[in-house]
Write an enzyme that holds these catalytic residues in place. Structure first.
Site, mmCIF file in Angstrom:
data_model
loop_
_atom_site.group_PDB
_atom_site.id
_atom_site.type_symbol
_atom_site.label_atom_id
_atom_site.label_comp_id
_atom_site.label_asym_id
_atom_site.label_seq_id
_atom_site.Cartn_x
_atom_site.Cartn_y
_atom_site.Cartn_z
ATOM 1 N N CYS A 193 0.290 -1.014 -0.179
ATOM 2 C CA CYS A 193 -0.034 -0.066 -0.283
ATOM 3 C C CYS A 193 0.371 1.704 -0.094
ATOM 4 C CB CYS A 193 -0.635 0.193 1.337
ATOM 5 S SG CYS A 193 -2.518 -1.119 0.734
ATOM 6 N N CYS B 236 13.056 6.070 -6.867
ATOM 7 C CA CYS B 236 11.253 5.559 -6.381
ATOM 8 C C CYS B 236 11.353 5.935 -5.621
ATOM 9 C CB CYS B 236 10.860 4.843 -6.477
ATOM 10 S SG CYS B 236 11.069 3.135 -6.123
#
Length: 484
Positions: free
Chosen positions: A293, A442
């Protein structure tokens, strides 16, 4: 005459011998309703007026269609149709709290408990005996995050006698979007310390036992053993398989829940009566294939829905009432706001609970899920945040490639970076120059590490991954950078 099924809502079931579904005959919806009213006279006053007309506070559905927009009671039925009775329900009280009639009970419950649990005591499926049973029960929640928060709150409110919590994390500001057990003033506190305070404030009669440690093969059986039901609120595959296996060896039901973005899953795994988690997923996905998540995002209220469903299943198991999700997988789609149910069969070849099982004890779960092996085999050239900061100031700086999604790029980025989402990289290789070094990043370094491996396998020999991603960059280079 056709034979149909009539589904009764909970308030009407006691008037039909406790049945949820009645088999009935008739040529139209009206004939079916009159027929069951004659078969069960106590239903007649609830459904029909004195002249045998359907009461206006009762809605009828035929195969999920409102008969008011068909031919009303004259709507024809055929064999196999389903008629559903949907009466209006009131969610509150029609009378003031003071002056309500008292509920009699013996010394099993105190006056304070009578008042706190009065709405439970009115339910035939709970009553005084059921509430006393909840007070004697013990539930362990593995994980006090998005799923564990609503589950813990409602199990404590319901009067479960002892709640165990396993978690070793601290409250972070990014948790507050979905972890409703905590508040802003709890940021930086150990989760279990804050959770214990909140649950004891909600219900001082509930004993809260905390385990501020990582659940591992060496401690799982000891931690799970005292509890009646285990609630799986984990967020990683090694712990999920560990919870399943430990619950199996101890003969305890495992109430499973998982969420991702806008979708969730719920089930109850109990190998004594049905399949276990390994029957559904014999092996975990390769590391990194299913984003967490933190990487993929999750709608904040979604864990609330799934955690509450886990609470419902837990209470049903403790009370011994209703039909549990053993052998069933409930899927929830928040965007479509719909539920689907899939049948789960016990796998005869399951290595854990099958007749020819080969697993006889707990194992090394990180190794089983390929965590350590993946880290070793997929290791790629890296650059530290400080080193990258200096390289970007040079006359020939590296090509800085952001492989996150556009939504993340809009939140924050490193100045001078170029955006090519990881999924688009194979189609946009021409945008990468081979004249200088390429540094990929990222949020945490996981996706960019996979993208770096992809480029290396294609023959790029001038690529490196930013170690720790944007999170590390914000900690070590630019503390003013927004974090998410």
């Amino acid at each position: 005459m056709s034979e149909v099924s009539v589904r009764l809502p909970t308030p009407l079931r006691p008037l039909a011998g406790g049945q949820a579904v009645i088999r009935a005959e008739g040529g139209t919806v009206g004939e079916v309703i009159v027929g069951i009213a004659l078969a069960f006279p106590a239903l007649s006053a609830q459904l029909l007026t004195h002249d045998q007309r359907l009461r206006s506070h009762v809605a009828l559905y035929l195969n999920d269609e409102d008969v008011r927009y068909l031919a009303r009671e004259a709507t024809p039925v055929k064999d196999g149709d389903v008629v559903e009775i949907v009466p209006s329900l009131a969610g509150g009280s029609s009378e003031p709290e003071q002056g309500r009639g008292t509920i009699r009970a013996d010394s099993v419950m105190s006056r304070e408990e009578m008042r706190r649990y009065s709405r439970h005591l009115l339910l035939p499926e709970v009553g005084v005996a059921g509430q006393a049973r909840l007070r004697r029960s013990k539930v362990l929640l593995v994980g006090a995050g998005g799923l564990g928060s609503p589950a813990a709150l409602y199990l404590a409110a319901a009067g479960v006698g002892e709640i165990g919590l396993v978690d070793f994390d601290v409250v972070d500001a990014s948790n507050l979007q979905r972890q409703v057990l905590y508040g802003t003033r709890d940021v930086g506190r150990p989760k279990l310390e804050a959770a214990k305070d909140r649950l004891e404030d909600l219900n001082p009669d509930v004993r809260v036992r905390t385990y501020p440690e990582k659940l591992e093969s060496g401690n799982a059986l000891e931690i799970l053993r005292p509890y009646d039901v285990v609630v799986d609120g984990t967020d990683n595959f090694p712990t999920r398989y560990l919870v399943n296996d430990a619950a199996f060896f101890l003969g305890k039901p495992n109430v499973y829940g998982s969420v991702y973005r806008f979708e969730g899953q719920v089930s109850v795994f109990d190998a004594r009566r049905g399949p276990c988690y390994r029957c559904l997923y014999p092996e975990p996905p390769p590391p990194g294939l299913v984003p967490s998540c933190a990487e993929g995002g999750v709608l904040g209220v979604l864990p609330g829905v799934i955690g509450l469903l886990q609470s419902i299943e837990t209470l049903k198991l403790l009370l011994g009432t209703g039909e549990s999700l053993v052998g069933r997988l409930l899927l929830f789609d928040a965007l479509g706001l719909g539920f689907r149910e899939l049948h789960l069969a016990k796998n005869p070849d399951c290595a854990l609970c099958g007749p020819r099982a080969t697993q006889t004890g707990l194992i090394d779960y990180p190794a089983f899920c390929g965590v350590g092996a993946a880290e070793a085999s997929d290791r790629v050239p890296e650059i530290a945040p400080g080193e990258l900061s200096r390289a970007l100031q040079a006359a020939d700086p590296p090509y800085l490639l952001d492989v996150r999604e556009p939504e993340e790029w809009a939140i924050v980025r490193i100045e001078g970076a170029h955006l090519i989402p990881k999924g688009e990289l194979p189609q946009r290789l021409s945008e990468l120059t081979s004249a200088r070094e390429v540094v990929l990043y990222c949020k945490s370094g996981l996706r960019s590490s996979e993208a770096t491996r992809f480029l290396l396998d294609l023959g790029f020999n001038n690529v490196r991954n930013l170690r720790g991603g944007l999170d590390a960059w914000a900690r070590e280079v630019d503390p003013d950078l927004a974090r998410y």
